[in-house]
Design a protein around this motif. Structure first.
Motif, PDB file in Angstrom:
ATOM      1  N   ASP A 137       0.686  -1.425   0.044  1.00 57.04           N
ATOM      2  CA  ASP A 137       0.320  -0.366   0.043  1.00 57.04           C
ATOM      3  C   ASP A 137       0.667   1.136  -0.124  1.00 57.04           C
ATOM      4  N   LYS A 184      -1.621   4.537  -0.094  1.00 56.63           N
ATOM      5  CA  LYS A 184      -2.568   4.739  -0.945  1.00 56.63           C
ATOM      6  C   LYS A 184      -3.817   5.478  -0.536  1.00 56.63           C
ATOM      7  N   TYR A 185      -4.769   6.289  -2.075  1.00 60.11           N
ATOM      8  CA  TYR A 185      -5.773   6.996  -1.096  1.00 60.11           C
ATOM      9  C   TYR A 185      -6.985   6.523  -0.332  1.00 60.11           C
ATOM     10  N   ALA A 186      -7.250   5.135  -1.111  1.00 58.90           N
ATOM     11  CA  ALA A 186      -8.335   4.584  -0.796  1.00 58.90           C
ATOM     12  C   ALA A 186      -7.564   4.385   0.572  1.00 58.90           C
ATOM     13  N   LYS A 187      -6.471   3.602   0.836  1.00 56.61           N
ATOM     14  CA  LYS A 187      -6.262   2.872   2.258  1.00 56.61           C
ATOM     15  C   LYS A 187      -6.150   3.981   3.190  1.00 56.61           C
ATOM     16  N   LEU A 235      -8.633   6.035   3.589  1.00 57.64           N
ATOM     17  CA  LEU A 235     -10.116   6.253   4.211  1.00 57.64           C
ATOM     18  C   LEU A 235     -10.339   4.933   5.019  1.00 57.64           C
ATOM     19  N   LYS A 236      -9.364   3.804   5.044  1.00 50.61           N
ATOM     20  CA  LYS A 236      -9.807   2.549   5.093  1.00 50.61           C
ATOM     21  C   LYS A 236      -8.593   3.137   6.947  1.00 50.61           C
ATOM     22  N   ALA A 265     -16.385   9.917   0.096  1.00 50.00           N
ATOM     23  CA  ALA A 265     -14.468   9.662  -0.554  1.00 50.00           C
ATOM     24  C   ALA A 265     -14.291  12.067  -0.980  1.00 50.00           C
ATOM     25  N   SER A 283      -7.938  14.953   3.456  1.00 55.10           N
ATOM     26  CA  SER A 283      -7.031  14.141   2.882  1.00 55.10           C
ATOM     27  C   SER A 283      -5.495  14.240   3.221  1.00 55.10           C
TER      28      SER A 283
END
Ligand SMILES: C[S@@+](CC[C@H](N)C(=O)[O-])C[C@H]1O[C@@H](n2cnc3c(N)ncnc32)[C@H](O)[C@@H]1O
Length: 397
Positions: A57, A78-81, A83-84, A108, A383
């Motif tokens: 990641d 990673k951006y998605a991570k 958020l997680k 998001a 973010s």
């Protein structure tokens, strides 16, 4: 050597042996060699000396100041991570401190870089920048990847303010206009001609007095127009603000009576007024209430009454039967008096918007006897930082 087990709430990698160790910029499952830089009885703080095994990641961070500047903490993920990470952080805090085990829905950020409409810079000995993480040393910067383009163009010309030591807040809006708020003991000469030729400067305010132009500008979010003074609060991310507007609007019942506590320049109250019969907005900053009164007019929201004062106290004075309370307090959350006032009014619904999950959890626990948490969202307002905005929908039990 250590294997990182998880991230802490500030985005630092952690591992346990005899005690917990926090390692900046280390990610879960990474194998790292490290050096301890701080040792206490309960925990150690360390830095990576050799990254032996990288996480899948991990990504290359685009910002040249990332490891030094205290602003971002997650650009290497990673951006998605990211958020997680925020989803798990809020879930863990709500479970631990409010006894709440709920699904956390994620909103998001459509623009995870170049989203901020406001940044606060320090100028020290003529150099502009942010503080280094956990210190008061300045990291000189030329741009901030979180900020919108108009702000970054201005930073490149900041030397024309001719400031030696100062705090400078730069704000921008939908039209790339700029509002500059300077606090400084000593102002030599601001090169207005040069700066106004190159940038759309609406106003420069020095030590709370207008130096050039105006002390306010207009912002547009979701076709609504808002006047914002240099010292009024406005959400820093217009993309996420639009999504919060939609969520608030969805959750206001037609013909209801609403109180918008900590209303700032009146944004959420004005959104609610589109569906409600009557809205009360309460805010403590005089300029913000002045803006709110103008915003009421320009958005034709004749069914709102704005009051200047401490929301925790003014709420006691409302005589109406409030159906829904919108709460969007500062980081400190609700005071004891505020919670008492809410429990006296006992509205059917509460929409609680929070920028600090710890105080949110504390307040939800205190409201728990009378309110059930129906839905929780996190919105990625900030973010690539560890900060997170949460929105909780509560209904009377
Ligand atoms: C997180 S902001 C939310 C503003 C607004 N709801 C928005 O979305 O733009 C919190 C607001 O609460 C205001 N505030 C802080 N303490 C307050 C108090 N005791 N009573 C009323 N307003 C307060 C601040 O000035 C700020 O405008």
């Amino acid at each position: 050597m250590a294997i990182i087990t998880k991230l802490d709430h500030f985005g630092r990698g952690i591992f346990y042996d005899t005690k917990i160790t926090f390692i900046d910029y280390a990610l879960p499952n990474e194998e790292v060699e490290y050096k301890i830089i701080k040792e206490t009885l309960k925990y150690n703080v360390a830095t990576i000396t050799n990254l032996k095994k990288k996480s899948e990641d991990r990504v290359d961070y685009p910002c040249p100041y990332f490891l030094k500047c205290g602003g971002c903490s997650l650009e290497h993920l990673k951006y998605a991570k990211t958020l997680k990470f925020k989803q798990e952080k809020v879930a863990e805090i709500l479970s631990k401190y409010a006894n709440l085990d709920v699904k956390i829905n994620v909103i998001a950020n459509p623009s995870p870089y170049n989203y901020r409409n406001k940044i606060s810079l320090k100028i020290w000995q003529g150099k502009a920048g942010f503080y280094e993480s956990k210190t008061h040393s300045l990291v000189e910067i030329n741009e901030c990847l979180l900020a919108q383009d108009a702000i970054n163009k201005f930073i490149k010309d900041i030397k024309y303010l001719h400031l030696e030591n100062a705090d400078v807040i730069i704000r921008t809006n939908y039209n790339n206009e700029l509002l500059i708020d300077i606090k400084s003991q000593h102002i030599e000469h601001i090169d207005i001609d040069y700066l106004t030729k190159k940038h759309k400067i609406v106003g420069i305010i020095v030590n709370d007095k207008i130096y050039y132009g105006e002390d306010k500008f207009m912002e547009i979010i979701d076709k609504k127009l808002f006047q914002v003074s240099y010292n009024s609060f406005f959400q820093v991310n217009p993309y996420i603000t639009a999504k919060i507007f939609a969520l608030v609007s969805e959750n206001i019942k037609p013909h209801s009576i609403v109180a918008d506590l900590f209303c700032g320049v009146g944004t959420l109250g004005i959104i609610a007024a589109g569906k409600a019969n009557k809205v009360y907005g309460i805010e403590i900053v005089p300029n913000a209430i002045k803006n709110a009164l103008i915003n009421k007019k320009i958005n034709n929201s004749n069914n709102i009454e704005f009051c200047l004062g401490d929301a925790n106290k003014v709420l006691f004075a409302i005589q109406d039967n409030i159906d829904t309370i919108i709460l969007d307090p500062p980081r400190s959350g609700l005071s004891k008096t505020g919670k008492e006032a809410i429990l006296k009014l006992l509205p059917q619904d509460i929409i609680y918007i929070s920028c600090d999950p710890m105080t949110l959890a504390r307040d939800l626990k205190d409201l728990n006897k009378y309110y059930e948490v129906k839905k929780v969202y996190i919105a990625d307002m900030f973010s690539y930082t560890y900060h997170v905005e949460s929105i909780c929908l509560l209904t009377k039990k």
